[in-house]
Design an enzyme around this catalytic site. Structure first.
Site, PDB file in Angstrom:
ATOM      1  N   LYS A  11       0.817  -1.215   0.000  1.00 47.10           N
ATOM      2  CA  LYS A  11       0.000   0.000   0.000  1.00 47.10           C
ATOM      3  C   LYS A  11       0.855   1.272   0.000  1.00 47.10           C
ATOM      4  O   LYS A  11       2.065   1.221   0.268  1.00 47.10           O
ATOM      5  CB  LYS A  11      -0.939  -0.034   1.206  1.00 47.10           C
ATOM      6  CG  LYS A  11      -1.960  -1.183   1.144  1.00 47.10           C
ATOM      7  CD  LYS A  11      -2.957  -1.119   2.305  1.00 47.10           C
ATOM      8  CE  LYS A  11      -3.986  -2.229   2.232  1.00 47.10           C
ATOM      9  NZ  LYS A  11      -4.987  -2.130   3.312  1.00 47.10           N
ATOM     10  N   TYR A  51     -12.425  -1.644  -3.550  1.00 47.60           N
ATOM     11  CA  TYR A  51     -12.928  -1.832  -2.180  1.00 47.60           C
ATOM     12  C   TYR A  51     -14.448  -1.654  -2.091  1.00 47.60           C
ATOM     13  O   TYR A  51     -14.968  -1.350  -1.026  1.00 47.60           O
ATOM     14  CB  TYR A  51     -12.215  -0.871  -1.218  1.00 47.60           C
ATOM     15  CG  TYR A  51     -10.845  -1.344  -0.781  1.00 47.60           C
ATOM     16  CD1 TYR A  51     -10.695  -2.477   0.020  1.00 47.60           C
ATOM     17  CD2 TYR A  51      -9.690  -0.662  -1.141  1.00 47.60           C
ATOM     18  CE1 TYR A  51      -9.445  -2.917   0.435  1.00 47.60           C
ATOM     19  CE2 TYR A  51      -8.428  -1.091  -0.726  1.00 47.60           C
ATOM     20  CZ  TYR A  51      -8.321  -2.218   0.066  1.00 47.60           C
ATOM     21  OH  TYR A  51      -7.088  -2.662   0.482  1.00 47.60           O
ATOM     22  N   PHE A  59     -15.350   4.149   7.033  1.00 50.27           N
ATOM     23  CA  PHE A  59     -13.990   4.491   6.630  1.00 50.27           C
ATOM     24  C   PHE A  59     -13.765   4.431   5.108  1.00 50.27           C
ATOM     25  O   PHE A  59     -12.658   4.665   4.641  1.00 50.27           O
ATOM     26  CB  PHE A  59     -12.977   3.578   7.340  1.00 50.27           C
ATOM     27  CG  PHE A  59     -13.186   2.099   7.106  1.00 50.27           C
ATOM     28  CD1 PHE A  59     -12.733   1.487   5.943  1.00 50.27           C
ATOM     29  CD2 PHE A  59     -13.832   1.324   8.059  1.00 50.27           C
ATOM     30  CE1 PHE A  59     -12.927   0.129   5.728  1.00 50.27           C
ATOM     31  CE2 PHE A  59     -14.029  -0.049   7.844  1.00 50.27           C
ATOM     32  CZ  PHE A  59     -13.570  -0.638   6.676  1.00 50.27           C
ATOM     33  N   ARG A  87      -2.450 -14.355   4.877  1.00 47.11           N
ATOM     34  CA  ARG A  87      -3.073 -13.580   5.961  1.00 47.11           C
ATOM     35  C   ARG A  87      -2.287 -13.774   7.263  1.00 47.11           C
ATOM     36  O   ARG A  87      -2.176 -12.840   8.066  1.00 47.11           O
ATOM     37  CB  ARG A  87      -4.543 -13.982   6.150  1.00 47.11           C
ATOM     38  CG  ARG A  87      -5.401 -13.834   4.890  1.00 47.11           C
ATOM     39  CD  ARG A  87      -6.060 -12.519   4.664  1.00 47.11           C
ATOM     40  NE  ARG A  87      -6.872 -12.020   5.722  1.00 47.11           N
ATOM     41  CZ  ARG A  87      -7.586 -10.892   5.602  1.00 47.11           C
ATOM     42  NH1 ARG A  87      -7.575 -10.195   4.458  1.00 47.11           N
ATOM     43  NH2 ARG A  87      -8.288 -10.452   6.582  1.00 47.11           N
ATOM     44  N   THR A  93      -5.469  -6.714  10.749  1.00 44.20           N
ATOM     45  CA  THR A  93      -5.745  -5.438  10.073  1.00 44.20           C
ATOM     46  C   THR A  93      -5.161  -4.262  10.836  1.00 44.20           C
ATOM     47  O   THR A  93      -4.529  -3.373  10.256  1.00 44.20           O
ATOM     48  CB  THR A  93      -7.271  -5.245   9.938  1.00 44.20           C
ATOM     49  OG1 THR A  93      -7.841  -6.416   9.345  1.00 44.20           O
ATOM     50  CG2 THR A  93      -7.600  -4.021   9.109  1.00 44.20           C
ATOM     51  N   ARG A 104       2.591  -6.476   8.903  1.00 46.62           N
ATOM     52  CA  ARG A 104       1.907  -5.288   9.440  1.00 46.62           C
ATOM     53  C   ARG A 104       2.521  -4.852  10.766  1.00 46.62           C
ATOM     54  O   ARG A 104       2.635  -3.650  11.042  1.00 46.62           O
ATOM     55  CB  ARG A 104       0.407  -5.546   9.558  1.00 46.62           C
ATOM     56  CG  ARG A 104      -0.297  -5.436   8.194  1.00 46.62           C
ATOM     57  CD  ARG A 104      -1.725  -5.886   8.248  1.00 46.62           C
ATOM     58  NE  ARG A 104      -2.465  -5.539   7.029  1.00 46.62           N
ATOM     59  CZ  ARG A 104      -3.612  -6.094   6.674  1.00 46.62           C
ATOM     60  NH1 ARG A 104      -4.155  -7.050   7.434  1.00 46.62           N
ATOM     61  NH2 ARG A 104      -4.227  -5.730   5.566  1.00 46.62           N
ATOM     62  N   ASN A 114      -1.989   0.340   6.557  1.00 44.01           N
ATOM     63  CA  ASN A 114      -1.494  -0.902   7.164  1.00 44.01           C
ATOM     64  C   ASN A 114      -0.620  -1.735   6.224  1.00 44.01           C
ATOM     65  O   ASN A 114      -0.602  -2.959   6.295  1.00 44.01           O
ATOM     66  CB  ASN A 114      -2.646  -1.707   7.770  1.00 44.01           C
ATOM     67  CG  ASN A 114      -3.683  -2.098   6.742  1.00 44.01           C
ATOM     68  OD1 ASN A 114      -3.560  -1.780   5.574  1.00 44.01           O
ATOM     69  ND2 ASN A 114      -4.712  -2.807   7.174  1.00 44.01           N
ATOM     70  N   HIS A 117      -2.201  -5.342   1.520  1.00 51.30           N
ATOM     71  CA  HIS A 117      -3.506  -5.985   1.361  1.00 51.30           C
ATOM     72  C   HIS A 117      -3.283  -7.471   1.160  1.00 51.30           C
ATOM     73  O   HIS A 117      -2.293  -7.863   0.546  1.00 51.30           O
ATOM     74  CB  HIS A 117      -4.224  -5.417   0.131  1.00 51.30           C
ATOM     75  CG  HIS A 117      -5.370  -6.262  -0.334  1.00 51.30           C
ATOM     76  ND1 HIS A 117      -6.594  -6.241   0.274  1.00 51.30           N
ATOM     77  CD2 HIS A 117      -5.458  -7.192  -1.323  1.00 51.30           C
ATOM     78  CE1 HIS A 117      -7.400  -7.107  -0.334  1.00 51.30           C
ATOM     79  NE2 HIS A 117      -6.723  -7.696  -1.300  1.00 51.30           N
ATOM     80  N   GLU A 128      -9.555 -10.164  -7.706  1.00 48.36           N
ATOM     81  CA  GLU A 128      -8.620  -9.051  -7.480  1.00 48.36           C
ATOM     82  C   GLU A 128      -7.400  -9.146  -8.400  1.00 48.36           C
ATOM     83  O   GLU A 128      -6.914  -8.130  -8.899  1.00 48.36           O
ATOM     84  CB  GLU A 128      -8.197  -9.040  -6.011  1.00 48.36           C
ATOM     85  CG  GLU A 128      -9.366  -8.674  -5.092  1.00 48.36           C
ATOM     86  CD  GLU A 128      -9.085  -8.901  -3.609  1.00 48.36           C
ATOM     87  OE1 GLU A 128      -9.996  -8.648  -2.804  1.00 48.36           O
ATOM     88  OE2 GLU A 128      -7.960  -9.320  -3.248  1.00 48.36           O
TER      89      GLU A 128
HETATM   90  P1  ATP Z   1      -7.179  -5.786   3.273  1.00 49.59           P
HETATM   91  O1  ATP Z   1      -8.519  -6.128   2.635  1.00 49.59           O
HETATM   92  O2  ATP Z   1      -6.631  -4.458   2.820  1.00 49.59           O
HETATM   93  O3  ATP Z   1      -6.199  -6.913   3.165  1.00 49.59           O
HETATM   94  P2  ATP Z   1      -8.204  -6.560   5.814  1.00 49.59           P
HETATM   95  O4  ATP Z   1      -8.862  -7.675   5.066  1.00 49.59           O
HETATM   96  O5  ATP Z   1      -7.296  -6.925   6.929  1.00 49.59           O
HETATM   97  O6  ATP Z   1      -7.396  -5.621   4.843  1.00 49.59           O
HETATM   98  P3  ATP Z   1     -10.712  -5.160   5.729  1.00 49.59           P
HETATM   99  O7  ATP Z   1     -11.733  -5.283   6.786  1.00 49.59           O
HETATM  100  O8  ATP Z   1     -10.934  -5.874   4.425  1.00 49.59           O
HETATM  101  O9  ATP Z   1      -9.294  -5.570   6.368  1.00 49.59           O
HETATM  102  O10 ATP Z   1     -10.490  -3.613   5.457  1.00 49.59           O
HETATM  103  C1  ATP Z   1      -9.895  -3.157   4.247  1.00 49.59           C
HETATM  104  C2  ATP Z   1      -8.968  -2.024   4.563  1.00 49.59           C
HETATM  105  O11 ATP Z   1      -9.736  -0.917   5.030  1.00 49.59           O
HETATM  106  C3  ATP Z   1      -7.980  -2.279   5.700  1.00 49.59           C
HETATM  107  O12 ATP Z   1      -6.834  -2.985   5.299  1.00 49.59           O
HETATM  108  C4  ATP Z   1      -7.643  -0.875   6.131  1.00 49.59           C
HETATM  109  O13 ATP Z   1      -6.723  -0.266   5.210  1.00 49.59           O
HETATM  110  C5  ATP Z   1      -8.996  -0.204   6.021  1.00 49.59           C
HETATM  111  N1  ATP Z   1      -9.736  -0.266   7.280  1.00 49.59           N
HETATM  112  C6  ATP Z   1     -10.338  -1.357   7.837  1.00 49.59           C
HETATM  113  N2  ATP Z   1     -10.927  -1.063   8.982  1.00 49.59           N
HETATM  114  C7  ATP Z   1     -10.697   0.254   9.204  1.00 49.59           C
HETATM  115  C8  ATP Z   1     -11.055   1.170  10.230  1.00 49.59           C
HETATM  116  N3  ATP Z   1     -11.774   0.790  11.291  1.00 49.59           N
HETATM  117  N4  ATP Z   1     -10.626   2.450  10.106  1.00 49.59           N
HETATM  118  C9  ATP Z   1      -9.915   2.858   9.041  1.00 49.59           C
HETATM  119  N5  ATP Z   1      -9.551   2.046   8.025  1.00 49.59           N
HETATM  120  C10 ATP Z   1      -9.931   0.763   8.106  1.00 49.59           C
HETATM  121 MG    MG Z   2     -10.039  -7.385   3.348  1.00 54.64          MG
END
Ligand code: ATP
Ligand code: MG
Length: 139
Positions: A11, A51, A59, A87, A93, A104, A114, A117, A128
């Site tokens: 990212k 997304y 968010f 993962r 996350t 992370r 973070n 992805h 994706e």
């Molecule tokens: P990713 O899909 O990016 O691998 P993830 O699966 O761990 O991450 P998701 O729940 O899919 O988490 O959220 C997608 C992305 O949105 C997160 O990686 C983060 O960048 C952002 N995000 C998630 N939760 C929050 C939050 N509470 N506040 C701000 N940003 C958030």
């Molecule tokens: Mg995700």
């Protein structure tokens, strides 16, 4: 269908801080083969499309702005059990909850910025991956 593939993005925060190389090294040392890789810049609209599943979340707008704030590396990775193992390698996350030694934990700046992805299912990994790469980009 199990493909043994997952999809990742390094990212904008991690690219900006010069950690893309270190992250790709951890990915390779974690046993993942890089099937496709490119550096690219998402527009806010394209980040929003990627997304889309989070469109209703509070968010979402910030996330799309952040994900289009600078270049990313997009990659397709291959390994047995790729989705789950990746993962595990990246950690939770929120970096505050990420296990020691995860990408992370080492590189993420916040729950939003973070560092990486990782796809959450084989089906989404395929969707994706094809968002960024044609079949002829995958070796
Ligand atoms: P990713 O899909 O990016 O691998 P993830 O699966 O761990 O991450 P998701 O729940 O899919 O988490 O959220 C997608 C992305 O949105 C997160 O990686 C983060 O960048 C952002 N995000 C998630 N939760 C929050 C939050 N509470 N506040 C701000 N940003 C958030
Ligand atoms: Mg995700």
């Amino acid at each position: 269908m199990t493909t043994n593939r997952t999809f990742t993005m390094v990212k904008p925060d991690a690219v900006e801080s010069g950690n893309a190389g270190a992250i790709l090294k951890m990915i390779e040392e974690g046993g993942f083969r890089i099937v496709a890789l490119k550096k690219t810049l998402l527009t806010k609209e394209r980040a929003g499309e990627f997304y889309e599943v989070h469109a209703a979340r509070p968010f979402y707008n910030d996330l799309c702005a952040y994900m289009s704030s600078g270049p990313i590396y997009a990659a397709i990775l291959e390994k047995d059990n790729a989705v789950a193992d990746f993962r595990t390698l990246i950690g939770a996350t929120n970096p505050a909850n990420a296990a020691e030694g995860t990408i992370r934990k080492l590189f993420a700046k916040s729950i939003e910025a973070n560092a990486v992805h990782g796809s959450d299912s084989d089906e989404n990994a395929a969707i994706e991956g094809s968002f960024f790469f044609s079949k002829t980009d995958q070796f």
